[in-house]
Design a protein around this motif. Structure first.
Motif, mmCIF file in Angstrom:
data_model
loop_
_atom_site.group_PDB
_atom_site.id
_atom_site.type_symbol
_atom_site.label_atom_id
_atom_site.label_comp_id
_atom_site.label_asym_id
_atom_site.label_seq_id
_atom_site.Cartn_x
_atom_site.Cartn_y
_atom_site.Cartn_z
ATOM 1 N N GLU A 1 -7.369 5.087 3.619
ATOM 2 C CA GLU A 1 -6.205 4.204 3.522
ATOM 3 C C GLU A 1 -6.478 3.051 2.553
ATOM 4 O O GLU A 1 -5.592 2.639 1.802
ATOM 5 C CB GLU A 1 -5.835 3.671 4.912
ATOM 6 N N ARG B 1 -6.087 4.381 -0.924
ATOM 7 C CA ARG B 1 -4.674 4.494 -1.312
ATOM 8 C C ARG B 1 -4.106 3.135 -1.691
ATOM 9 O O ARG B 1 -3.289 3.017 -2.597
ATOM 10 C CB ARG B 1 -3.847 5.092 -0.177
ATOM 11 N N LEU B 2 -4.537 2.116 -0.981
ATOM 12 C CA LEU B 2 -4.084 0.765 -1.322
ATOM 13 C C LEU B 2 -4.529 0.395 -2.734
ATOM 14 O O LEU B 2 -3.736 -0.086 -3.553
ATOM 15 C CB LEU B 2 -4.645 -0.229 -0.297
ATOM 16 N N VAL C 1 0.997 14.352 2.804
ATOM 17 C CA VAL C 1 1.288 12.935 2.585
ATOM 18 C C VAL C 1 2.523 12.781 1.710
ATOM 19 O O VAL C 1 3.460 12.047 2.052
ATOM 20 C CB VAL C 1 0.075 12.223 1.955
ATOM 21 N N ARG D 1 0.520 7.974 8.471
ATOM 22 C CA ARG D 1 0.021 6.630 8.173
ATOM 23 C C ARG D 1 -0.172 6.438 6.673
ATOM 24 O O ARG D 1 0.200 5.402 6.107
ATOM 25 C CB ARG D 1 -1.304 6.383 8.896
ATOM 26 N N GLU D 2 -0.755 7.437 6.017
ATOM 27 C CA GLU D 2 -1.005 7.292 4.588
ATOM 28 C C GLU D 2 0.304 7.271 3.809
ATOM 29 O O GLU D 2 0.448 6.530 2.840
ATOM 30 C CB GLU D 2 -1.918 8.434 4.100
ATOM 31 N N ARG E 1 1.773 3.846 4.171
ATOM 32 C CA ARG E 1 1.119 2.867 3.292
ATOM 33 C C ARG E 1 1.624 3.015 1.859
ATOM 34 O O ARG E 1 1.766 2.038 1.129
ATOM 35 C CB ARG E 1 -0.401 3.045 3.319
#
Lengths: 227, 227
Positions: free
Chosen positions: A58, A61-62, B18, B57-58, B61
């Motif tokens: 995660e 990905r940010l 995703v 969740r991904e 985000r």
DNA sequence: CGATTGCCGACTGTCGACAGTTTTTTGAAG
DNA sequence: CTTCAAAAAACTGTCGACAGTCGGCAATCG
């Protein structure tokens, strides 16, 4: 916990691992502990940081959304490598944003904004006199962040912050090309003078010159060293 | 390149969950199946979509980085609710980007760009005559994407795309405030004429008027209905 | 000797489960 | 009937594990 390696901010314990991992990765990339184009292994990062792969993914990905990493499906995450053209585009967009911001700011140049900018230039001059190149860059960027903030459009500031992440990608390059402290000082004083004059043309001229100088420094540096 | 060719990926089925979840969520949010401010439950989404929580969740985000969702720690993800001020800031930033783009484009207005823009205006006029409000918006945005693309700064286009995600947040609002087809047509023809004239002042005037109209429509609409 | 194919190891994508926290429900007291 | 507190339910953050896939290496064929 295991994030103490190179993090001076370890005092402030953040609660969520994702942000901690993101901060760690950001610092590591900026400090060239991971080279541009290098692949980041999720499992290895998990082991090194003592967390599971979920927060690492995660956080990656940010950083991808910030332009620090790029992901290839089924291959993983790679440190973004900016070429000269992309970097030139970044500075062109920065010029676009700051031109707009300084015009808006000139229209509503409050005493509060004036005071904040003057103070930040002082801080910047102090930093420019020192040896910490990274701090100089950060104080420089902070000055521009303040300009965008007092321009009265938070979305504009957000767009600028996204850009700065990419600028930090080649921060070592920027710190290498030393600008003289007096040059930095006068360059920012020109912006303040233009704002004080209230003339839109003067503001535009000042910001064009200011960013043009910075772009020449960095783009020239990239053209020399790495493609 | 990926601007015109959405075909080559059609053969390759999207395999990662995703992106699939992200697309689903994006569509659902745009179509107001999730209302602004509403909380999205990870477990419920997982059950509904038949996947585990990790891809959800991904994807969330990803949408957060696009400004469609906001996350509160330990609380979850919420559909972003734009207020009038934020929306005004979005249009101000859009004006900033497109002003810059049309100036750059005027400097390098190739026959190829001219042909592409003219063709897209035709497509847009055709869409404006029909009843599909969403398609009209998309063709309109596509015209502007082409402008930014031929301006020669891909980073500028990326910044614009980020903005459009936020615009789509209130797409139902935009489609509600019907603009007359002939207004849309003339409004874009003015941009083409300004580009053909090669005059930077005319280009700036045209884009200022064009975006001003769109902003008035939407911001006024937001001011009326919901804060 | 060079090119090709099959195998092996490593890694990503995805899943179900557990722990701590937040929200809701419930129940009793005023 | 309202209020407050404690228990319960639901949810997020995180973890370890499994399966499918990709890259590299070796053996085989031309």
């Amino acid at each position: 916990m295991a994030l103490l390696t190179s993090a001076p901010k370890a005092f402030i314990q953040q609660q969520n691992l994702v942000d901690q991992v993101a901060d760690y990765l950001t610092q590591a990339i900026i400090q060239q502990q991971f080279l541009p184009g290098e692949r980041l292994s999720e499992v290895q990062l998990s082991r090194d940081l003592g967390v599971s792969r979920a927060p690492v993914r995660e956080a990656a990905r940010l950083l991808e959304s910030r332009g620090l990493l790029v992901s290839k499906p089924r291959r993983g995450f790679f440190v973004r490598a900016l070429n000269a053209v992309e970097l030139d585009d970044v500075f062109d967009l920065r010029l676009c944003l700051e031109r707009h911001a300084i015009q808006r700011l000139a229209e509503r140049y409050t005493p509060e904004a004036q005071r904040a900018l003057n103070q930040q230039v002082e801080v910047l001059c102090e930093a420019a006199a020192g040896n910490d190149g990274t701090r100089r860059i950060e104080e420089d960027l902070q000055f521009h962040r303040l300009m965008l903030h007092y321009a009265g459009n938070e979305r504009l500031l957000l767009a600028f912050d996204n850009l700065t992440h990419e600028l930090r990608l080649c921060i070592t390059l920027i710190t290498k090309t030393h600008e003289a402290p007096e040059t930095i000082a006068t360059s920012h004083f020109q912006l303040l003078e233009a704002l004080n004059s209230g003339s839109p043309e003067a503001c535009r001229e000042a910001i064009d010159y200011h960013i043009g100088v910075a772009r020449d420094f960095v783009v020239k540096g990239v053209g020399e060293t790495g493609e």
